[in-house]
Design an enzyme around this catalytic site. Structure first.
Site, PDB file in Angstrom:
ATOM      1  N   ASP A   1      55.888  29.934  13.046  1.00 34.77           N
ATOM      2  CA  ASP A   1      55.167  28.686  12.598  1.00 34.77           C
ATOM      3  C   ASP A   1      54.883  27.689  13.496  1.00 34.77           C
ATOM      4  O   ASP A   1      56.105  26.812  13.924  1.00 34.77           O
ATOM      5  CB  ASP A   1      55.139  28.742  11.020  1.00 34.77           C
ATOM      6  CG  ASP A   1      53.350  27.289  11.224  1.00 34.77           C
ATOM      7  OD1 ASP A   1      52.520  27.010  12.467  1.00 34.77           O
ATOM      8  OD2 ASP A   1      53.122  27.586  10.005  1.00 34.77           O
TER       9      ASP A   1
ATOM     10  N   SER B   1      42.252  29.765  28.491  1.00 37.09           N
ATOM     11  CA  SER B   1      40.817  30.038  28.533  1.00 37.09           C
ATOM     12  C   SER B   1      40.276  29.681  29.089  1.00 37.09           C
ATOM     13  O   SER B   1      40.177  28.549  29.851  1.00 37.09           O
ATOM     14  CB  SER B   1      40.150  29.913  26.986  1.00 37.09           C
ATOM     15  OG  SER B   1      38.949  29.978  26.633  1.00 37.09           O
TER      16      SER B   1
ATOM     17  N   TYR C   1      38.589  23.163  20.028  1.00 40.37           N
ATOM     18  CA  TYR C   1      39.018  24.353  20.656  1.00 40.37           C
ATOM     19  C   TYR C   1      38.866  24.047  22.558  1.00 40.37           C
ATOM     20  O   TYR C   1      39.964  24.722  22.814  1.00 40.37           O
ATOM     21  CB  TYR C   1      38.472  25.483  20.578  1.00 40.37           C
ATOM     22  CG  TYR C   1      38.640  26.888  21.732  1.00 40.37           C
ATOM     23  CD1 TYR C   1      40.044  27.920  21.136  1.00 40.37           C
ATOM     24  CD2 TYR C   1      37.936  27.409  22.698  1.00 40.37           C
ATOM     25  CE1 TYR C   1      39.722  28.433  21.958  1.00 40.37           C
ATOM     26  CE2 TYR C   1      38.614  28.393  23.389  1.00 40.37           C
ATOM     27  CZ  TYR C   1      39.454  28.823  23.304  1.00 40.37           C
ATOM     28  OH  TYR C   1      40.053  29.987  23.492  1.00 40.37           O
TER      29      TYR C   1
ATOM     30  N   LYS D   1      42.277  23.826  24.655  1.00 37.49           N
ATOM     31  CA  LYS D   1      42.512  24.421  25.822  1.00 37.49           C
ATOM     32  C   LYS D   1      42.616  23.662  27.867  1.00 37.49           C
ATOM     33  O   LYS D   1      43.177  23.988  28.837  1.00 37.49           O
ATOM     34  CB  LYS D   1      41.818  25.210  25.803  1.00 37.49           C
ATOM     35  CG  LYS D   1      41.504  26.479  25.082  1.00 37.49           C
ATOM     36  CD  LYS D   1      43.019  27.085  24.777  1.00 37.49           C
ATOM     37  CE  LYS D   1      43.518  28.030  24.385  1.00 37.49           C
ATOM     38  NZ  LYS D   1      44.580  29.432  23.859  1.00 37.49           N
TER      39      LYS D   1
END
Length: 277
Positions: A40, A121, A133, A137
């Site tokens: 994890d 990404s 997000y 990135k």
């Protein structure tokens, strides 16, 4: 998919899995040579245990390749709909977790003069949505570049993969919209009024249309880039993957901000009180 592909090609794969169920499913679909470890990336103790387990497996040979591919999307919504917790989880997984894993594996990578592959990404080049997000990135891109320069003296090569939008659980539009709807339903009345009662449904329809136009279906293209980065004599610093990434997102990321805003906002619903023309 990457672990299965590399296993079929004869690589010795040490694959990390978040759950025991995932580990069992992967082992059932691969050869006896592939080994799994629970990891994890949000838990520093878990990262240290995985690093110790890998060290025991590779011993003095070191670790040739590290592929950092753990990632989540997190809620995507206008910034004024969100609180700090909506940002925290994708940043913890996509950026802090990636950095922590890399730091713990670096001695083994340096020992083998190996490779590190960070999956970023196109959202690390151009912020196409609100939420954590894209910030996560962008952080991966910065960490990757500094790491690449730091490791050159040690013979370690670092690559960054920048996929466009691929059909994976990460881009499941139904899930994304469901998360967004939960947030919408909890908004204060004043905020809802600013956006308009029909905003959510109209925005969802635009997202669905845009997603269908951009979504890539062949995820093996990303795995091919991973393989090239791990095995090529001269791996690239950056791999741009997907037709949307090559012909839309990457060129747009190099254009003036006004052009970016015009094209991206053109695919969004206007709030009811919008002053945008």
């Amino acid at each position: 998919m990457a672990a299965k592909t590399f296993d079929k090609k004869g690589f010795r794969v040490l694959a990390s899995c978040l759950t025991e169920t995932g580990a069992k499913e992967l082992q059932a679909a691969t050869s006896d040579q592939l080994q799994t470890v629970l990891l994890d990336v949000r838990d520093s103790n878990s990262v240290k245990k995985a690093a110790a387990w890998i060290k025991a497996k590779v011993q003095s040979e070191g670790l040739w390749g590290l592929v950092n591919n753990a990632g989540i999307m997190g809620p995507t919504a206008p910034t004024d709909w969100l609180d700090i917790e909506h940002f925290r989880e994708p940043i913890e997984v996509n950026l802090i977790g990636l950095i922590n894993v890399t730091i713990n594996m670096l001695p083994l990578i340096k020992l083998a003069k190996g490779r590190i592959v960070n999956v970023s990404s196109i959202g690390g080049r151009l912020a196409f949505c609100g939420g954590g997000y894209c910030p996560s990135k962008f952080g991966v891109e910065g960490f990757n570049d500094s790491l690449r320069r730091d490791m050159k003296a040690f013979g370690v090569k670092v690559s960054c993969i920048q996929p466009g939008l691929f059909k994976t659980p990460l881009t499941d539009l139904a899930k994304i919209l469901k998360e967004k709807e939960v947030i919408w339903n909890r908004l204060p009345p004043d905020t809802k009024k600013q956006y308009g009662e029909e905003y959510f449904q109209k925005e969802a329809a635009k997202k669905e249309k845009f997603s269908k136009a951009c979504l890539n279906t062949d995820i093996s293209l990303v795995v091919e880039c991973m393989e090239h980065a791990l095995t090529s004599l001269h791996p690239r610093a950056h791999y741009v993957v997907g037709q949307d990434a090559k012909w839309f997102w990457t060129p747009l990321s190099r254009m003036p901000a006004d052009v970016q805003d015009f094209l991206l906002l053109g695919n969004r619903e206007k709030p009811a009180v919008s002053h945008r023309k």
